[in-house]
Write an enzyme that holds these catalytic residues in place. Structure first.
Site, mmCIF file in Angstrom:
data_model
loop_
_atom_site.group_PDB
_atom_site.id
_atom_site.type_symbol
_atom_site.label_atom_id
_atom_site.label_comp_id
_atom_site.label_asym_id
_atom_site.label_seq_id
_atom_site.Cartn_x
_atom_site.Cartn_y
_atom_site.Cartn_z
ATOM 1 N N ASP A 231 138.976 -13.203 44.881
ATOM 2 C CA ASP A 231 138.400 -14.524 44.607
ATOM 3 C C ASP A 231 137.193 -14.770 45.511
ATOM 4 O O ASP A 231 136.139 -15.220 45.065
ATOM 5 C CB ASP A 231 139.467 -15.607 44.828
ATOM 6 C CG ASP A 231 138.901 -17.008 44.640
ATOM 7 O OD1 ASP A 231 138.474 -17.326 43.521
ATOM 8 O OD2 ASP A 231 138.871 -17.780 45.617
ATOM 9 N N LYS A 235 132.889 -14.990 44.674
ATOM 10 C CA LYS A 235 131.983 -16.038 45.156
ATOM 11 C C LYS A 235 130.809 -15.425 45.928
ATOM 12 O O LYS A 235 129.668 -15.860 45.780
ATOM 13 C CB LYS A 235 132.756 -17.028 46.041
ATOM 14 C CG LYS A 235 133.792 -17.818 45.264
ATOM 15 C CD LYS A 235 134.681 -18.655 46.174
ATOM 16 C CE LYS A 235 135.737 -19.396 45.351
ATOM 17 N NZ LYS A 235 136.666 -20.174 46.189
#
Length: 373
Positions: A231, A235
């Site tokens: 995750d 980003k």
């Protein structure tokens, strides 16, 4: 008084963020319709969840107050993204698609939506951290890229409602030299390590803190989806590309997984949680090493733009460092640039949660509405 205009809204994904967005949309629609200088009627014409669809064949507005019950009662099966794009492309007014999913399939069809003049606002990371080719395809078509299609904004794909992407774009577009980006990019990992090793000592065993974070709803249903670091890697991929790096994918740079190798083959999240306590020793050792140095351990991401170096993993920080002082599930992102010198531009605050993520999406919708005037 100028003639009122109509903009059609299609919402794909009505889970936690989607519900919060539709609540915010209802209030925004009321305000926009009463704007004395530019009255705009926002008309919801499609709502889709994974197993069914509610849409208006005649493009008459759906109810923003009863959409949930109406969707529950709908017998219409879900349409694939291409069919949705086809339906929206024949609408008599401008259309904005709000994609609140994390669907790869929807993301890969963004260029098709944009080519048809349909704008997109989304927290979906998959489109912007997937292949570099898809990133290029999206911004080659988008009106706020190189093309003449619809507009695309994705502020919430990195910091929920925090203005991370817009800040970085402004730094780049105004000619600042972004040298390094560093921070805690995951609300889950922030909460986990602030609990595991608080400044001042204490904190429970790592497996206990993971369980606590899961019980409080901070982790994904399967905590491995947070602990694998992907995750955060997604980003960083997005930010690295905006900063000018041709980062190929979230797996093209070092990403430290906190899943013990022996547990990578666990068949379920429950099995993983049952066995995780057997491997607390490594994390306890790391905690002790950091404490002996007067430091704390945190899970961070960093981008060295000058060296084209991106990485995600555990690092030690002095207790006086802003990253060490984070509370709860806050994110912190520091931009080290030529203009800001040794004192970085810091953005800090809640980096997760339905309301703040939806706020970022709603903010992007407002940007599109201004551009469509």
């Amino acid at each position: 008084m100028p003639a009122p205009r109509q903009v059609f809204i299609a919402v794909i994904g009505v889970g936690g963020v989607g519900k919060c967005f539709l609540s915010q949309l209802s209030k925004l629609a009321s305000r926009q319709s009463q704007d004395p200088s530019h009255p705009t009627y926002l008309s919801l014409i499609l709502v889709s969840r994974s197993n069914k669809l509610l849409f208006s064949e005649s493009y008459r507005p759906l109810s923003l107050s009863t959409w949930e019950a109406d969707l529950d009662a709908s017998k219409t099966p879900v349409l694939d993204p291409l069919a949705i794009a086809e339906y929206l492309s024949t609408a008599p007014e401008k259309v904005v698609v709000v994609d609140n999913t994390s669907s790869q399939d929807v993301a890969e069809n963004y260029p098709i939506f944009l080519k048809k003049g349909i704008s997109i606002v989304t927290p979906n990371k998959k489109a912007f951290s997937g292949t570099y080719d898809l990133w290029q395809d999206i911004f080659a078509v988008a009106n706020n890229g190189q093309g003449t299609g619809g507009y695309v904004f994705h502020e919430s794909s990195v910091g929920a409602g925090l203005p991370v992407i817009s800040t970085l774009r402004e730094l780049v577009e105004t000619g600042d030299e972004v040298r390094r980006i560093e921070g805690v990019f995951s609300g889950t990992m922030s909460f986990l390590f602030n609990s595991f090793m608080p400044v001042g000592g204490g904190g429970g065993k790592f497996s206990e803190e993971v369980k606590k974070a899961k019980d409080l709803g901070y982790t994904e249903p399967d905590p491995r989806d947070d602990l694998n670091g992907l995750d955060v890697a997604r980003k960083l991929t997005i930010l690295a590309r905006i900063a000018g790096l041709e980062t190929q994918s979230p797996t093209s740079f070092p990403v430290q997984s906190l899943i013990p190798k022996e547990l990578e083959s666990c068949k379920s999240g429950d099995e993983f949680m049952q066995k995780l306590g057997q491997y607390d020793g490594d994390m306890e050792k790391l905690k002790k090493e950091a404490a002996d140095e007067g430091k704390v351990v945190r899970f961070v991401g960093s981008i060295d733009v000058q060296k084209n170096d991106v990485k995600v993993g555990l690092e030690k920080f002095d207790v006086s460092h802003p990253i060490a002082a984070l509370k709860g599930s806050d994110n912190i992102i520091s931009f080290y640039t030529k203009r800001y010198g040794d004192n970085p531009l810091i953005i800090q605050g809640a980096g997760a949660g339905g309301d703040v993520t939806a706020m970022g999406v709603t903010g992007d919708l407002i940007k599109v509405l201004r551009l469509l005037r």
